[in-house]
Design an enzyme around this catalytic site. Structure first.
Site, PDB file in Angstrom:
ATOM      1  N   MET A 166      24.522   8.889   2.980  1.00 46.84           N
ATOM      2  CA  MET A 166      24.402  10.177   3.647  1.00 46.84           C
ATOM      3  C   MET A 166      24.664  10.042   5.142  1.00 46.84           C
ATOM      4  SD  MET A 166      24.034  13.340   3.065  1.00 46.84           S
ATOM      5  CE  MET A 166      23.049  13.947   1.693  1.00 46.84           C
ATOM      6  N   LYS A 209     -17.710  -0.572   5.412  1.00 50.41           N
ATOM      7  CA  LYS A 209     -18.175  -1.538   4.419  1.00 50.41           C
ATOM      8  C   LYS A 209     -19.675  -1.425   4.160  1.00 50.41           C
ATOM      9  CE  LYS A 209     -17.347  -6.294   3.055  1.00 50.41           C
ATOM     10  NZ  LYS A 209     -16.748  -7.592   3.425  1.00 50.41           N
ATOM     11  N   GLU A 229       0.817  -1.219   0.000  1.00 52.72           N
ATOM     12  CA  GLU A 229       0.000   0.000   0.000  1.00 52.72           C
ATOM     13  C   GLU A 229       0.850   1.269   0.000  1.00 52.72           C
ATOM     14  OE1 GLU A 229      -0.537  -2.550   2.052  1.00 52.72           O
ATOM     15  OE2 GLU A 229      -2.603  -3.227   1.759  1.00 52.72           O
ATOM     16  N   PHE A 250     -11.846  -7.186  13.361  1.00 52.53           N
ATOM     17  CA  PHE A 250     -10.743  -7.632  12.516  1.00 52.53           C
ATOM     18  C   PHE A 250     -10.381  -6.540  11.502  1.00 52.53           C
ATOM     19  CE2 PHE A 250      -9.294  -9.784   8.566  1.00 52.53           C
ATOM     20  CZ  PHE A 250      -8.068 -10.217   9.050  1.00 52.53           C
ATOM     21  N   GLN A 251      -9.123  -6.241  11.414  1.00 51.98           N
ATOM     22  CA  GLN A 251      -8.597  -5.186  10.525  1.00 51.98           C
ATOM     23  C   GLN A 251      -9.235  -3.829  10.781  1.00 51.98           C
ATOM     24  OE1 GLN A 251      -8.505  -6.717   6.429  1.00 51.98           O
ATOM     25  NE2 GLN A 251      -6.440  -7.482   6.807  1.00 51.98           N
TER      26      GLN A 251
END
Lengths: 187, 605
Positions: B491, B169, B57, B119-120
């Site tokens: 760096m 949802k 993602e 969940f999630q």
């Protein structure tokens, strides 16, 4: 707010809400979920200190007014208001100079007191024009509404009796009617 | 019966979402499906909107940024709830810091499950509150069109930035009556959002006067020029007043490097002339820049004699770091054109511009004395990264877009690539997100499929997001990756060399051994090329440029001891810059007068 000299002399410096570095912002916001979190989150994220905060629905439906007393030692007021105004839900910010605004706060305190001490507390409440709200055997709950400075003084004197529980609302403020305060609005 | 407009059309929230995106002229979404966003992926199949399926993602977010960088259109990323939403946090913050218009759409658990640790589930709006310009949790299907319109409006107007719409949802599966809010309705729904685009006329007049009176003017052009599509106006102003321009890291390409008035990049790793000219100027004409700490060095010692004109669309930038003498809140393009008009009026009215000739000869003196410099490779020795960039630039087809990660390779690219066109440079400036380049380059390629897109990467950055090369291959978005492999976090290594007594702590990546980058590239369907000597550089780049149907990864084995110079050490004044070690220590000559140097480095960060 008129104060007798003996009362104001009892004020303790570190808890005083009359601190000169405090400034009042009256913030009109859209009354939407999370708006308080946005405001509080902004202050936390940018390191600005909030001295007190009061929130409630405002005159227009769907709007709330947040009165924030900010500590200007933490950041310049200009940056605070500009950053605050970037929040999409913030509609208007009024910077209220304490000398040009009316301020009020409410204090509730429960004190351990009975017998002669109860009379002392009762007298104190009377002098300050406060109210005894509830009394049980050893405890008394008092309320006082007024200018935050007056509440400071009352709290100090009450403290000598032993405050068991204390809740102050944080100040609310509006511009004084005689002089116009500075407004910052979206338009 | 009633006419069709009066007949409400009932569709699902998911259909409304996709239709709303179509109405916002979205042609491309970068995303990754999952549980709670599943309903939206079904109508997406029937939509003309292309979906680019990434492999992580974070890649979707950076690709959306890359798309927005080069096209000016908002990039769109769509992912599911929970871990997918948290994986978007880095790109959102990146876009927020660099004012990139981007709209993120996240799935959320059904409204009834919110707050139950489902969940999630995660508090997406809470988590992203401080890394978005605005975000919103939609609680019903009806609210979707307005939420999408608001998100696009807020992301693309005023100071651009990322917005996020979190959709449970059930809001996607429930039906609603389709409607598309009017502009007026959107405005009315956002009473606190009225960005000011027109600068104050009195301030614009004041700016014009200051510009004509200045003997040592410098135009300090920032990323706001690109956001406001003001490159043309900038050039007109610069040529009218015949003043030199510095282009910040975010503004590379906003003014052509080949133009005689361009001084290039200022700041911590800017070139000596750009830094010194800002430092000694008497007027900084600041256009869409924000006095970042990497530009100013020690703020108290920054451009001490300069008056400041500050044009920015964000009022909060005015006075945040440096108090402006002339603050102008407005759109850079509008304000520049107004300033030009005022200047022309003043000139026609008989006002004469101050003599800047002494200043300009001073500047050309610095340019001659302190060119950008590095030592070429010794025969048989490791490659110089600067040389690789110069060669990439030399062979780049017209209009090539360059994306970079973060670190030495980013600075070399900004320093040694000649940017002559706006929107050809894509990088992570404010947040400094390692791993930005590959997904951002994919996003840029998706927006501009006919252009060559080079991602310049380091071996550290590459290992963070190289997995998106699979996306490049399978989605037929062939980019080219120049991987400058010096086996170190270059760096960080440089800072340890300079500020930590050469104690190299956890910076050796050993990436000449593991991984095998050529095999890694080939495993993902790319062409892998290894370059180890200077004479191989040009041919390898030409070969890469000739392959346009596959992604190419060219790994250059570069010199680990090479550092990025010039450098203004953190926390010090811009007058104390350090030139490349090969340039005999003439730094003192850059200073107006000898000053004691603060050798203690405070606030090293």
């Amino acid at each position: 707010m008129a104060q007798t000299s003996d009362v104001s002399g009892a004020r303790s410096a570190n808890t005083s809400s009359a601190n000169m570095n405090h400034h009042i912002l009256s913030v009109l916001v859209q009354n939407r979920p999370g708006v308080l979190a946005r405001v509080a989150g902004l202050f936390a994220r940018r390191g600005y200190n909030i001295f007190s905060l009061a929130v409630a629905p405002a005159e227009e439906e769907g709007r709330s007014r947040i009165t924030i007393v900010v500590d200007l030692d933490s950041a310049p007021l200009e940056q605070i208001t500009k950053q605050l105004f970037k929040l999409i839900d913030v509609i208007k910010i009024s910077e209220l100079d304490p000398s040009r605004s009316v301020e009020r706060e409410l204090l509730l305190a429960t004190v351990k007191a009975s017998g002669p001490k109860l009379a002392d507390v009762s007298t104190l409440a009377e002098i300050f024009e406060g109210k005894i709200i509830a009394v049980v055997e050893d405890f008394v709950t008092v309320s006082l509404e007024g200018h935050p400075d007056k509440l400071d003084d009352f709290e100090d004197l009450l403290g000598r009796h032993g405050i068991v529980e204390l809740q102050r609302t944080g100040r609310v403020a509006l511009p004084k009617l005689d002089r116009s305060s500075r407004h910052r609005s979206a338009h | 019966m009633a006419d069709s407009p009066a007949t409400p059309e009932r569709i699902t929230g998911a259909q409304a979402l996709i239709r709303a995106l179509e109405h916002e002229n979205v042609d491309l979404i970068f995303g990754y499906p999952g549980g709670c966003i599943l309903p939206a992926y079904d109508p997406l199949m029937d939509s003309p909107i292309r979906h680019v399926l990434v492999r992580h993602e974070q890649g979707a977010g950076h690709a959306a940024e890359g798309y927005a960088h080069v096209s000016g259109k908002p990039g769109v990323a769509m992912v599911t709830s929970g871990p997918a939403a948290t994986n978007l946090v880095t790109p959102l913050m990146d876009a927020f810091m660099d004012s990139i218009p981007m709209v993120a759409i996240t799935g959320q658990v059904p409204t009834a499950a919110i707050g139950t640790d489902a969940f999630q589930e995660c508090d997406t709006v809470g988590i992203t509150r401080s890394c978005t310009k605005h975000n919103e949790l939609v609680m019903s299907a009806d609210e979707i069109p307005m939420a999408i319109r608001q998100a696009f409006h807020i992301a693309t107007t005023g100071r651009p930035g990322p917005t996020l719409v979190d959709i449970p949802k059930d809001a996607l599966t429930n039906e609603m009556e389709w409607y598309w809010p009017t502009d007026e309705e959107v405005q009315a729904s956002l009473p606190g959002y009225r960005p000011n685009t027109k600068g104050h006329p009195r301030m614009i007049k004041e700016a014009a006067k200051l510009i004509l009176a200045s003997e040592r003017p410098i135009v300090y052009a920032g990323g706001g020029i690109l956001k406001a599509r003001a490159a043309e106006a900038l050039r007109e102003l610069v040529e009218l007043i015949d003043a030199h321009v510095v282009t910040t890291l975010m503004a590379r390409g906003a003014f052509p490097d080949e133009h005689p008035l361009c001084l290039g990049m200022p700041g911590m790793h800017g070139n000596a002339t750009a830094i010194t000219a800002m430092q000694q100027s008497d007027l900084l004409i600041t256009l869409g820049a924000r006095f970042d700490d990497r530009i100013t060095g020690k703020v108290d010692a920054f451009a001490p004699e300069a008056k400041i004109i500050h044009v920015d669309i964000d009022p909060a930038e005015q006075g945040k770091v440096r108090r402006p003498d002339v603050p102008i809140v407005g759109d850079a393009n509008y304000v520049i054109l107004e300033i030009i008009r005022e200047i022309k009026e003043l000139l026609q009215g008989g006002t004469r511009q101050a003599d800047t000739s002494a200043w300009k000869s001073k500047i050309s003196g610095w340019q001659e004395q302190f060119p950008m410099a590095y030592e070429p490779s010794e025969p048989g020795g490791p490659l110089k990264p600067q040389y690789c960039i110069e060669q990439l630039n030399k062979y780049a087809p017209k209009g090539t877009i360059v994306a970079s990660g973060v670190g030495q390779h980013q600075m070399y690219t900004s320093q040694y690539w000649k940017f002559n066109d706006p929107y050809t440079w894509v990088n992570s400036g404010g947040l400094g997100t390692m791993g930005f380049s590959i997904p951002a380059a994919i996003g840029a390629k998706a927006a501009m499929p006919d252009r060559t897109v080079w991602a310049v990467d380091g071996d550290g950055c590459f290992q963070m997001t190289a997995t998106e090369l699979v996306t490049a291959t399978l989605e037929k978005l062939p980019i080219k990756v120049a991987l400058l492999n010096n086996s170190f976090l270059g760096m960080v290594r440089q800072w340890q060399e300079m500020f930590y007594d050469e104690r190299y702590s956890s910076v050796f990546l050993d990436s000449a051994n593991v991984p095998n980058f050529v095999m890694m590239a080939e495993s993902m369907g790319c062409v892998g090329i290894l370059v180890e000597s200077p004479e191989e550089v040009g041919p390898a780049i030409q070969r890469a440029n000739s392959i346009n149907d596959r992604t190419v990864v060219v790994e250059f084995r570069t010199d680990a001891t090479e550092g990025v110079f010039p450098m203004v050490p953190p926390g010090t004044s811009n007058s104390d810059l350090i030139l490349h070690p090969t340039q005999s220590d003439p730094t003192r000559a850059l200073q107006p007068e000898p000053k004691p140097i603060d050798t203690k480095l405070k606030d090293v960060h």
